[in-house]
Design an enzyme around this catalytic site. Structure first.
Site, short mmCIF file in Angstrom:
data_model
loop_
_atom_site.label_atom_id
_atom_site.label_comp_id
_atom_site.label_asym_id
_atom_site.label_seq_id
_atom_site.Cartn_x
_atom_site.Cartn_y
_atom_site.Cartn_z
N ARG A 274 37.67 44.16 39.96
CA ARG A 274 37.07 43.08 40.53
C ARG A 274 36.68 43.30 41.97
O ARG A 274 36.45 42.47 42.71
CB ARG A 274 37.46 41.88 40.18
CG ARG A 274 37.46 41.31 38.77
CD ARG A 274 36.01 41.29 37.99
NE ARG A 274 35.97 40.90 36.78
CZ ARG A 274 36.33 41.28 35.72
NH1 ARG A 274 36.55 42.74 35.51
NH2 ARG A 274 36.22 40.95 34.52
N SER B 230 34.44 33.81 34.67
CA SER B 230 35.99 33.63 35.28
C SER B 230 35.93 33.09 36.81
O SER B 230 35.40 33.98 37.69
CB SER B 230 36.69 34.95 35.33
OG SER B 230 36.60 35.48 33.86
N GLU C 212 37.37 34.58 42.12
CA GLU C 212 36.30 35.47 41.68
C GLU C 212 35.08 35.36 42.52
O GLU C 212 34.29 36.33 43.00
CB GLU C 212 36.61 35.77 40.37
CG GLU C 212 35.64 37.17 39.97
CD GLU C 212 35.69 37.46 38.49
OE1 GLU C 212 36.53 37.32 37.95
OE2 GLU C 212 34.65 37.76 37.82
N1 EPU Z 1 43.85 32.37 27.39
C1 EPU Z 1 44.62 31.11 26.97
N2 EPU Z 1 43.97 29.96 27.35
C2 EPU Z 1 42.53 29.94 27.76
C3 EPU Z 1 42.12 31.12 28.02
C4 EPU Z 1 42.66 32.24 27.63
O1 EPU Z 1 45.82 30.87 26.58
O2 EPU Z 1 42.03 28.80 28.12
C5 EPU Z 1 44.54 33.47 26.94
C6 EPU Z 1 43.89 33.96 25.83
O3 EPU Z 1 44.53 33.60 24.39
C7 EPU Z 1 44.47 35.48 25.93
C8 EPU Z 1 44.39 35.58 27.31
O4 EPU Z 1 44.51 34.57 27.87
O5 EPU Z 1 45.47 35.81 25.28
C9 EPU Z 1 43.17 36.58 28.07
O6 EPU Z 1 41.98 35.61 27.75
P1 EPU Z 1 40.60 36.31 27.21
O7 EPU Z 1 40.70 37.39 26.39
O8 EPU Z 1 39.70 35.28 27.16
O9 EPU Z 1 40.28 37.35 28.69
P2 EPU Z 1 40.62 36.88 30.18
O10 EPU Z 1 41.62 37.61 30.86
O11 EPU Z 1 40.57 35.42 30.68
C10 EPU Z 1 38.84 38.74 31.29
C11 EPU Z 1 37.73 38.96 32.24
C12 EPU Z 1 36.42 38.26 31.71
C13 EPU Z 1 36.14 39.18 30.31
C14 EPU Z 1 37.29 39.26 29.41
C15 EPU Z 1 37.26 39.99 28.29
C16 EPU Z 1 38.72 38.39 34.29
C17 EPU Z 1 39.04 37.43 35.36
N3 EPU Z 1 38.18 37.88 33.35
O12 EPU Z 1 39.16 37.35 30.75
O13 EPU Z 1 35.41 38.54 32.47
O14 EPU Z 1 34.89 38.74 29.85
O15 EPU Z 1 38.51 39.28 30.03
O16 EPU Z 1 37.36 41.43 28.77
O17 EPU Z 1 39.17 39.62 34.42
C18 EPU Z 1 34.27 37.35 34.29
O18 EPU Z 1 34.88 38.26 35.16
O19 EPU Z 1 33.64 36.40 34.59
C19 EPU Z 1 34.72 37.40 32.97
C20 EPU Z 1 34.08 36.59 31.97
#
Ligand code: EPU
Length: 352
Positions: free
Chosen positions: A163, A249, A347
């Site tokens: 990022r 995010s 972010e």
């Molecule tokens: N989780 C929770 N509770 C929540 C949200 C997430 O327990 O309320 C847990 C999920 O169960 C999972 C883990 O956290 O085990 C990761 O969650 P998720 O797969 O939704 O991905 P993320 O790490 O929260 C990142 C990016 C997103 C991108 C997704 C998919 C960042 C900051 N965010 O989210 O990017 O779409 O992976 O690759 O890196 C963005 O940058 O705006 C964005 C949406």
């Protein structure tokens, strides 16, 4: 070029805050860009660059000239090994991804439905479902606002990391003729060149993506199917900015060293934690915020809150200004700090 006075930025930021720009102009080509720079020089006013405003917190009215690229041309050819595609900065990102999937140029399908423009994509090295844009970029064309020269950055010049990129840095050379807003970077991106593949090779390493495909009996055998799958999974847990103000995010996933990650996992064995490259480990900020009890939270007035399906997303239910959202973000940050001793990093860019 039509410079508007006191233009509301509400249509240009996905949180929907109503702050305005003192001067505002859409740039359709390089002549417009040079004319806009000339305007700033003459008025001695500062320049701020925005895209579709999908990664932006507009915290107050913006003094000086705010510009937005709206050029949208696509030039596409094959060099025998790869599809070389040069795209203007103003094209909507997801429109571009859809065009590439239809044209048989592969590598971007996992990045479907990410809001924003092509020109904004390299700034924060957009990434999702196992793919980062840095993997497919060959070069980025920009105007150096300090020298007013057009420059072509190779992928190595761009300094991509999680990022992050050189396009976020706002350092200025001495004596620059253009005053930039404090968060306006030195380089204004006008076009991006991608090297895409003729041969489809699915990227399905992101566990949640395959799980979602299994649970919903969705196929993932070609690029169009992966695009449809990614769109479905995003729609299932991220709010549509057209219906509910948000910027995706709101915090980055914190990165820990191996030793820090080991200690963290000893205290929180259930926390999602995965290798993030360079020997670092990423922890899911959404999990931390969720565990701290914020998922589905609504601030007392009901104006702003935390999305109930993904705690990493802050939402604007009904606020005209960013103040309450900024306070909510600060409260979340301190509660995560207190509970986990981890510092969250925002972010989206806050301007002015
Ligand atoms: N989780 C929770 N509770 C929540 C949200 C997430 O327990 O309320 C847990 C999920 O169960 C999972 C883990 O956290 O085990 C990761 O969650 P998720 O797969 O939704 O991905 P993320 O790490 O929260 C990142 C990016 C997103 C991108 C997704 C998919 C960042 C900051 N965010 O989210 O990017 O779409 O992976 O690759 O890196 C963005 O940058 O705006 C964005 C949406």
């Amino acid at each position: 070029m039509n410079i508007l006075r006191d233009q509301s930025l509400q249509p240009y930021n996905t949180f929907g805050f109503i702050q305005s720009a003192e001067y505002f102009v859409e740039l359709k080509n390089s002549d417009d860009t040079l004319a806009a720079l000339e305007f700033c020089r003459k008025k001695n006013c500062q320049l701020t660059v925005i895209g579709d405003g999908s990664n932006l917190v507009v915290a107050d009215n913006i003094p000086g000239l705010t510009v937005r690229m709206t050029n949208k041309c696509v030039d596409h050819h094959s060099d025998g090994n790869r599809q070389i595609v040069t795209v203007d900065a103003g094209l909507n990102w997801d429109t571009f991804v859809g065009m590439m999937v239809n044209a048989g140029a592969y590598g971007l399908e996992n990045l479907s439905l990410i809001p924003g423009t092509v020109g904004a994509a390299p700034v924060q090295n957009i990434g999702a479902y196992g793919v980062e844009i840095a993997n497919t970029i060959l070069s980025v064309t920009c105007v150096d606002l300090d020298t007013q020269e057009i420059c072509e950055m190779t992928v190595d010049d761009c300094g991509f990391s999680y990022r992050n990129s050189i396009f976020k840095q706002s350092s200025s050379i001495r004596g620059s003729a253009i005053r930039r807003g404090i968060h306006t970077p030195r380089y204004l991106i006008t076009a991006v060149t991608f090297g895409l593949s003729d041969i489809f090779s699915p990227e399905l390493s992101y566990e949640a993506l395959l799980r979602f495909a299994d649970q919903n009996a969705l196929p993932a055998g070609n690029a169009a199917e992966i695009r449809a799958l990614v769109i479905a999974v995003r729609q299932s847990k991220l709010p549509d900015p057209a219906a509910l103000g948000n910027a995706g995010s709101f915090f980055k996933n914190p990165e820990l060293t191996g030793e820090q990650a080991r200690k963290f996992r000893a205290s929180w064995p259930d926390a999602p934690c995965y290798p993030g490259g360079n020997g670092q480990y990423k922890i899911a900020a959404g999990w931390l915020i969720d565990q701290a009890g914020w998922r589905g939270f609504k601030e007392i007035s009901g104006d702003v809150g935390v999305y109930d399906k993904q705690a990493l997303v802050l939402v604007n239910h009904n606020s005209e200004h960013a103040e309450k959202l900024i306070k909510l973000a600060a409260d979340i940050k301190s509660s995560v700090q207190e509970q986990f001793d981890i510092t969250l990093e925002q972010e989206p860019r806050t301007i002015p």
